[in-house]
Design a protein around this motif. Structure first.
Motif, PDB file in Angstrom:
ATOM      1  N   PRO A   1       5.488   3.263  17.408  1.00 16.80           N
ATOM      2  CA  PRO A   1       4.999   2.634  16.183  1.00 16.80           C
ATOM      3  C   PRO A   1       5.114   3.589  14.998  1.00 16.80           C
ATOM      4  N   VAL A   2       5.541   3.041  13.884  1.00 19.55           N
ATOM      5  CA  VAL A   2       5.657   3.832  12.665  1.00 19.55           C
ATOM      6  C   VAL A   2       4.319   3.801  11.951  1.00 19.55           C
ATOM      7  N   PRO A   3       3.736   4.976  11.648  1.00 21.49           N
ATOM      8  CA  PRO A   3       2.457   4.965  10.947  1.00 21.49           C
ATOM      9  C   PRO A   3       2.600   4.345   9.565  1.00 21.49           C
ATOM     10  N   ILE A   4       1.624   3.584   9.208  1.00 19.43           N
ATOM     11  CA  ILE A   4       1.609   2.920   7.912  1.00 19.43           C
ATOM     12  C   ILE A   4       0.529   3.581   7.074  1.00 19.43           C
ATOM     13  N   PRO A   5       0.808   3.854   5.796  1.00 22.55           N
ATOM     14  CA  PRO A   5      -0.204   4.506   4.968  1.00 22.55           C
ATOM     15  C   PRO A   5      -1.511   3.740   4.983  1.00 22.55           C
ATOM     16  N   GLY A   6      -2.582   4.433   4.952  1.00 23.04           N
ATOM     17  CA  GLY A   6      -3.876   3.758   4.911  1.00 23.04           C
ATOM     18  C   GLY A   6      -4.958   4.608   5.537  1.00 23.04           C
ATOM     19  N   GLY A   7      -4.767   5.001   6.785  1.00 22.84           N
ATOM     20  CA  GLY A   7      -5.785   5.786   7.473  1.00 22.84           C
ATOM     21  C   GLY A   7      -7.142   5.127   7.350  1.00 22.84           C
ATOM     22  N   VAL A   8      -8.184   5.834   7.705  1.00 23.91           N
ATOM     23  CA  VAL A   8      -9.544   5.304   7.591  1.00 23.91           C
ATOM     24  C   VAL A   8      -9.897   5.086   6.129  1.00 23.91           C
ATOM     25  N   ALA A   9      -9.354   5.919   5.261  1.00 26.23           N
ATOM     26  CA  ALA A   9      -9.630   5.769   3.835  1.00 26.23           C
ATOM     27  C   ALA A   9      -9.157   4.413   3.321  1.00 26.23           C
ATOM     28  N   GLY A  10      -8.168   3.803   3.971  1.00 26.15           N
ATOM     29  CA  GLY A  10      -7.683   2.494   3.557  1.00 26.15           C
ATOM     30  C   GLY A  10      -8.752   1.423   3.644  1.00 26.15           C
ATOM     31  N   LEU A  11      -9.678   1.596   4.573  1.00 22.53           N
ATOM     32  CA  LEU A  11     -10.764   0.616   4.701  1.00 22.53           C
ATOM     33  C   LEU A  11     -11.726   0.718   3.529  1.00 22.53           C
ATOM     34  N   ASP A  12     -11.861   1.894   2.953  1.00 17.15           N
ATOM     35  CA  ASP A  12     -12.744   2.075   1.804  1.00 17.15           C
ATOM     36  C   ASP A  12     -12.330   1.196   0.630  1.00 17.15           C
ATOM     37  N   ARG A  13     -11.026   0.932   0.536  1.00 17.77           N
ATOM     38  CA  ARG A  13     -10.542   0.112  -0.569  1.00 17.77           C
ATOM     39  C   ARG A  13     -10.905  -1.355  -0.386  1.00 17.77           C
ATOM     40  N   VAL A  14     -11.241  -1.761   0.838  1.00 16.35           N
ATOM     41  CA  VAL A  14     -11.468  -3.168   1.138  1.00 16.35           C
ATOM     42  C   VAL A  14     -12.937  -3.483   1.383  1.00 16.35           C
ATOM     43  N   LEU A  15     -13.608  -2.662   2.165  1.00 14.01           N
ATOM     44  CA  LEU A  15     -15.017  -2.920   2.474  1.00 14.01           C
ATOM     45  C   LEU A  15     -15.844  -2.920   1.192  1.00 14.01           C
ATOM     46  N   GLY A  16     -16.699  -3.922   1.048  1.00 14.77           N
ATOM     47  CA  GLY A  16     -17.547  -4.021  -0.137  1.00 14.77           C
ATOM     48  C   GLY A  16     -16.903  -4.751  -1.303  1.00 14.77           C
ATOM     49  N   GLN A  17     -15.646  -5.179  -1.147  1.00 10.38           N
ATOM     50  CA  GLN A  17     -14.940  -5.865  -2.232  1.00 10.38           C
ATOM     51  C   GLN A  17     -15.231  -7.373  -2.203  1.00 10.38           C
ATOM     52  N   THR A  18     -15.073  -8.005  -3.331  1.00  8.69           N
ATOM     53  CA  THR A  18     -15.244  -9.456  -3.444  1.00  8.69           C
ATOM     54  C   THR A  18     -13.942 -10.160  -3.050  1.00  8.69           C
ATOM     55  N   GLY A  19     -14.025 -11.466  -2.891  1.00  8.45           N
ATOM     56  CA  GLY A  19     -12.828 -12.239  -2.576  1.00  8.45           C
ATOM     57  C   GLY A  19     -11.774 -12.117  -3.661  1.00  8.45           C
ATOM     58  N   GLY A  20     -12.194 -12.125  -4.914  1.00  6.54           N
ATOM     59  CA  GLY A  20     -11.248 -11.987  -6.024  1.00  6.54           C
ATOM     60  C   GLY A  20     -10.516 -10.660  -5.995  1.00  6.54           C
ATOM     61  N   ALA A  21     -11.237  -9.593  -5.635  1.00  3.92           N
ATOM     62  CA  ALA A  21     -10.607  -8.274  -5.552  1.00  3.92           C
ATOM     63  C   ALA A  21      -9.572  -8.248  -4.428  1.00  3.92           C
ATOM     64  N   LEU A  22      -9.884  -8.891  -3.298  1.00  2.00           N
ATOM     65  CA  LEU A  22      -8.925  -8.930  -2.188  1.00  2.00           C
ATOM     66  C   LEU A  22      -7.667  -9.696  -2.569  1.00  2.00           C
ATOM     67  N   ILE A  23      -7.846 -10.812  -3.263  1.00  2.00           N
ATOM     68  CA  ILE A  23      -6.695 -11.599  -3.703  1.00  2.00           C
ATOM     69  C   ILE A  23      -5.854 -10.781  -4.670  1.00  2.00           C
ATOM     70  N   GLY A  24      -6.493  -9.989  -5.501  1.00  2.00           N
ATOM     71  CA  GLY A  24      -5.757  -9.098  -6.391  1.00  2.00           C
ATOM     72  C   GLY A  24      -4.970  -8.041  -5.630  1.00  2.00           C
ATOM     73  N   MET A  25      -5.498  -7.580  -4.493  1.00  3.95           N
ATOM     74  CA  MET A  25      -4.823  -6.555  -3.686  1.00  3.95           C
ATOM     75  C   MET A  25      -3.695  -7.124  -2.838  1.00  3.95           C
ATOM     76  N   PHE A  26      -3.947  -8.275  -2.183  1.00  4.04           N
ATOM     77  CA  PHE A  26      -3.038  -8.778  -1.160  1.00  4.04           C
ATOM     78  C   PHE A  26      -2.357 -10.100  -1.509  1.00  4.04           C
TER      79      PHE A  26
END
Length: 125
Positions: free
Chosen positions: A32-57
């Motif tokens: 498997p090829v590592p994908i950027p994100g690590g555990v720190a990647g979860l920090d960008r998502v946890l605690g976010q609103t639905g609108g923020a997620l739609i803006g990200m993804f």
């Protein structure tokens, strides 16, 4: 005498493993090829609103509401991410839990999936 026998034993074991020719080599496993994100990647998502997620993804492939709870599902060719949003007090629901899997249902690290979705959406590396 016992000691001499013990010293020869490893050499005999190694010789027994050598070139029988009748055993086919194991096929190489896909690494498997590592994908950027690590555990720190979860920090960008946890605690976010639905609108923020739609803006990200981008637009979710599923948006399920049950009472005050909400599940947003995002996916691409690499993985599927389920984000579960629950209200804190009277505020807007925020992501409190994430679940991720590969598109074939196999497990994948949640942070890796967040990274894969970010790369696909924003070209972030």
């Amino acid at each position: 005498m016992k000691r001499a026998g013990l010293a020869i034993l490893p050499a005999l074991l190694l010789a027994a493993c050598g070139g029988g020719g009748g055993v086919a080599p194991r096929p190489a496993r896909e690494i498997p090829v590592p994908i950027p994100g690590g555990v720190a990647g979860l920090d960008r998502v946890l605690g976010q609103t639905g609108g923020a997620l739609i803006g990200m993804f981008g637009q979710p492939v599923a948006d399920v509401r049950e009472g005050s709870a909400r599940k947003l599902q995002f996916g691409n060719a690499t993985c599927v991410l389920d984000a579960y949003l629950y209200p804190k007090g009277r505020g807007e629901p925020v992501v409190t839990y994430l679940d991720a899997r590969q598109t074939d249902g196999s497990p994948i690290d949640r942070a890796s999936c967040v990274g894969a979705l970010s790369v696909a959406r924003n070209g972030v590396r």
